[in-house]
Write a protein that holds these residues in place. Structure first.
Motif, mmCIF file in Angstrom:
data_model
loop_
_atom_site.group_PDB
_atom_site.id
_atom_site.type_symbol
_atom_site.label_atom_id
_atom_site.label_comp_id
_atom_site.label_asym_id
_atom_site.label_seq_id
_atom_site.Cartn_x
_atom_site.Cartn_y
_atom_site.Cartn_z
ATOM 1 N N GLY A 115 -40.542 1.832 22.711
ATOM 2 C CA GLY A 115 -41.159 2.670 23.725
ATOM 3 C C GLY A 115 -42.665 2.543 23.723
ATOM 4 O O GLY A 115 -43.258 1.834 22.906
ATOM 5 N N SER A 116 -43.279 3.265 24.657
ATOM 6 C CA SER A 116 -44.730 3.245 24.834
ATOM 7 C C SER A 116 -45.263 4.661 24.699
ATOM 8 O O SER A 116 -44.698 5.605 25.248
ATOM 9 C CB SER A 116 -45.102 2.691 26.213
ATOM 10 N N LEU A 117 -46.393 4.779 23.997
ATOM 11 C CA LEU A 117 -46.985 6.077 23.703
ATOM 12 C C LEU A 117 -48.286 6.287 24.459
ATOM 13 O O LEU A 117 -49.026 5.335 24.729
ATOM 14 C CB LEU A 117 -47.283 6.182 22.206
ATOM 15 N N ALA A 118 -48.548 7.545 24.794
ATOM 16 C CA ALA A 118 -49.842 7.944 25.339
ATOM 17 C C ALA A 118 -50.191 9.299 24.738
ATOM 18 O O ALA A 118 -49.305 10.066 24.325
ATOM 19 C CB ALA A 118 -49.790 8.022 26.860
ATOM 20 N N PHE A 119 -51.493 9.604 24.707
ATOM 21 C CA PHE A 119 -51.969 10.801 24.022
ATOM 22 C C PHE A 119 -53.080 11.474 24.803
ATOM 23 O O PHE A 119 -53.807 10.823 25.571
ATOM 24 C CB PHE A 119 -52.540 10.439 22.639
ATOM 25 N N SER A 120 -53.257 12.760 24.562
ATOM 26 C CA SER A 120 -54.491 13.423 24.954
ATOM 27 C C SER A 120 -55.631 12.767 24.166
ATOM 28 O O SER A 120 -55.395 12.101 23.148
ATOM 29 C CB SER A 120 -54.406 14.921 24.642
ATOM 30 N N PRO A 121 -56.874 12.925 24.607
ATOM 31 C CA PRO A 121 -57.972 12.214 23.939
ATOM 32 C C PRO A 121 -58.059 12.523 22.441
ATOM 33 O O PRO A 121 -58.038 13.675 22.026
ATOM 34 C CB PRO A 121 -59.207 12.719 24.685
ATOM 35 N N LYS A 122 -58.150 11.456 21.657
ATOM 36 C CA LYS A 122 -58.267 11.580 20.203
ATOM 37 C C LYS A 122 -59.620 11.044 19.750
ATOM 38 O O LYS A 122 -60.129 10.062 20.295
ATOM 39 C CB LYS A 122 -57.150 10.805 19.499
ATOM 40 N N ARG A 123 -60.175 11.694 18.738
ATOM 41 C CA ARG A 123 -61.456 11.267 18.197
ATOM 42 C C ARG A 123 -61.304 10.037 17.308
ATOM 43 O O ARG A 123 -62.124 9.129 17.325
ATOM 44 C CB ARG A 123 -62.068 12.409 17.388
ATOM 45 N N LEU A 124 -60.226 10.018 16.505
ATOM 46 C CA LEU A 124 -60.014 8.892 15.601
ATOM 47 C C LEU A 124 -58.593 8.928 15.072
ATOM 48 O O LEU A 124 -57.881 9.930 15.193
ATOM 49 C CB LEU A 124 -61.012 8.940 14.439
ATOM 50 N N ALA A 125 -58.196 7.798 14.468
ATOM 51 C CA ALA A 125 -56.924 7.687 13.760
ATOM 52 C C ALA A 125 -57.216 7.160 12.370
ATOM 53 O O ALA A 125 -58.086 6.299 12.194
ATOM 54 C CB ALA A 125 -55.971 6.746 14.490
ATOM 55 N N ALA A 126 -56.493 7.667 11.348
ATOM 56 C CA ALA A 126 -56.747 7.234 9.976
ATOM 57 C C ALA A 126 -55.467 7.266 9.163
ATOM 58 O O ALA A 126 -54.633 8.175 9.314
ATOM 59 C CB ALA A 126 -57.813 8.119 9.321
ATOM 60 N N THR A 127 -55.298 6.288 8.298
ATOM 61 C CA THR A 127 -54.209 6.283 7.326
ATOM 62 C C THR A 127 -54.730 6.806 5.993
ATOM 63 O O THR A 127 -55.922 6.728 5.698
ATOM 64 C CB THR A 127 -53.659 4.861 7.123
ATOM 65 N N PRO A 128 -53.838 7.344 5.140
ATOM 66 C CA PRO A 128 -54.264 7.795 3.814
ATOM 67 C C PRO A 128 -54.557 6.617 2.887
ATOM 68 O O PRO A 128 -54.433 5.455 3.290
ATOM 69 C CB PRO A 128 -53.065 8.614 3.327
ATOM 70 N N ALA A 129 -54.914 6.927 1.655
ATOM 71 C CA ALA A 129 -55.280 5.873 0.706
ATOM 72 C C ALA A 129 -54.105 4.962 0.373
ATOM 73 O O ALA A 129 -54.283 3.754 0.147
ATOM 74 C CB ALA A 129 -55.846 6.503 -0.573
ATOM 75 N N ASP A 130 -52.898 5.522 0.342
ATOM 76 C CA ASP A 130 -51.731 4.752 -0.095
ATOM 77 C C ASP A 130 -50.616 4.799 0.943
ATOM 78 O O ASP A 130 -50.392 5.829 1.584
ATOM 79 C CB ASP A 130 -51.192 5.319 -1.412
ATOM 80 N N PRO A 131 -49.870 3.695 1.106
ATOM 81 C CA PRO A 131 -48.734 3.690 2.038
ATOM 82 C C PRO A 131 -47.571 4.509 1.508
ATOM 83 O O PRO A 131 -47.504 4.842 0.319
ATOM 84 C CB PRO A 131 -48.364 2.207 2.122
ATOM 85 N N LEU A 132 -46.630 4.850 2.394
ATOM 86 C CA LEU A 132 -45.451 5.596 1.989
ATOM 87 C C LEU A 132 -44.558 4.779 1.063
ATOM 88 O O LEU A 132 -43.924 5.324 0.157
ATOM 89 C CB LEU A 132 -44.653 6.025 3.225
ATOM 90 N N GLU A 133 -44.481 3.486 1.309
ATOM 91 C CA GLU A 133 -43.611 2.605 0.530
ATOM 92 C C GLU A 133 -44.407 1.420 -0.014
ATOM 93 O O GLU A 133 -44.354 0.313 0.525
ATOM 94 C CB GLU A 133 -42.430 2.130 1.377
ATOM 95 N N PRO A 134 -45.153 1.607 -1.102
ATOM 96 C CA PRO A 134 -45.975 0.516 -1.634
ATOM 97 C C PRO A 134 -45.187 -0.564 -2.371
ATOM 98 O O PRO A 134 -45.680 -1.685 -2.519
ATOM 99 C CB PRO A 134 -46.921 1.243 -2.600
#
Length: 364
Positions: free
Chosen positions: A155-174
């Motif tokens: 599918g395709s996503l759209a959003f209300s305006p966002k300031r930024l996107a960020a991932t945490p320091a570690d992935p869920l499945e390292p």
């Protein structure tokens, strides 16, 4: 009675009272029945599951309240807290003038507070309007909704305006022996179409591809725009538009969980496919992190509600519309009893435009 179902014209919602998860949601649109929410394949399958799973994972369904979000490392509780893992009681449920209203109460206290879940359905509105209310207690609590949808063809996503996107320091499945991921950790971007990828280059966060086997998690921070916060997902195979709306003053972040065959161990076992969590919250990852110093606070973003003698509440909306081959909207506005979509097949639908309390001050 493990599950209770409420109805209004054109919509029904079922709540699993054993864990407070939405077990099913059906929206009638002409001859079509839209089912925007996901239920994990192992729920009610009768299979033997690992004995140490949180009850909320065993019954993983639809949407539920996280309080706290993620780790319960301030007050002892399972992952995502007691609201996602323990029993709720029906306090009130009945028809209203033009719909249905039900109130559920969590048997556990959270930081000493009682917690109510209020569902409202309105005739011919393709939305569940829900509110959570914390009464009393002390200290502070991080919270998030956890709606999950699933796709057979991406599918395709759209959003209300966002300031930024960020991932945490570690992935869920390292550990590659247990799973896989595609985003860079840590990573950050103000362009949702170009987010750093684990192998170099960038990925488009607005494009959910079924051939990308992954388990990824990131946080979107709402921009200052004065309207509702929203996420819209145009599901290709299902030919519908899933909508999730919030008041950014109450729930300033939206966390995305891409779960598409990215875990190889039970109960996931590579079969949790095409799932997207759209998790609107007021939280960092973990209760202690939400109360202490964290990167979101340094960005000026609130990550918990203060509890006390006053009532603390926040509201959230989930719905779905037929798509008829289109894509997600470019913009969404709510006014005059309608929700209006720019650039989508359905341009206007009935909506309680006062429900989200846009423009009103949020609780502390």
């Amino acid at each position: 009675m493990d599950t209770v179902t409420i109805n209004a014209k054109g919509i029904s919602v079922s709540l699993d009272l054993t864990v407070g998860h939405i077990a099913d949601m059906v929206i009638e649109s002409g001859a079509r029945r839209l089912k925007p929410l996901h239920r994990a394949p192992w729920v009610d399958a009768g299979e033997t599951l690992p004995p140490d799973l949180p009850r909320g994972t065993v019954r993983l369904s639809g949407d539920f309240l996280c309080a706290p979000f993620s780790r319960s490392d301030v007050e002892e509780a399972p992952l995502h807290g007691w609201p996602a893992n323990s029993a709720w009681d029906v306090v009130d449920s009945g028809a209203t003038d033009g719909g249905w209203r039900a109130v559920f109460r969590l048997r556990h206290k959270v930081m000493g507070a009682s917690v109510d879940k209020i569902f409202t359905l309105r005739d011919n509105h393709p939305f569940l309007y829900q509110e959570h209310v914390f009464s009393g207690g002390s200290g502070a609590i991080s919270v998030a909704h956890h709606p999950m949808t699933a796709m057979k063809g991406g599918g395709s996503l759209a959003f209300s305006p966002k300031r930024l996107a960020a991932t945490p320091a570690d992935p869920l499945e390292p550990d590659p022996a247990r799973g896989r991921f595609m985003l860079a950790y840590p990573g950050r971007s103000s362009d949702l179409g170009h987010f750093p990828a684990a192998g170099g280059g960038t990925l488009d966060l607005t494009d959910y591809r079924m051939d990308d086997r992954r388990e990824d998690f990131l946080t979107l921070v709402e921009a200052d725009h004065g309207g509702p916060g929203w996420t819209a997902l145009a599901r290709q195979a299902e030919d519908d538009l899933v909508l999730v709306l919030k008041n950014p003053a109450e729930l300033p972040v939206t966390m995305l969980w891409f779960s598409n065959g990215g875990r190889d161990y039970a109960p996931w076992s590579g079969r949790h496919l095409g799932v997207l969590g759209i998790e609107d919250g007021r939280t960092a990852v973990g209760h202690a992190a939400s109360l202490g110093d964290n990167w979101l606070k340094r960005e000026g973003v609130a990550t918990a509600f203060e509890l006390g003698q006053d009532r603390v509440s926040f509201r959230h909306v989930i719905g779905a519309l037929p798509l008829s081959g289109g894509g997600p909207p470019r913009a969404i506005t709510t006014a005059g009893g309608h929700l209006r979509l720019a650039g989508a097949a359905a341009s206007e639908v009935p909506f309680d435009s006062e429900f989200l309390r846009i423009g009103q001050p949020a609780a502390r």
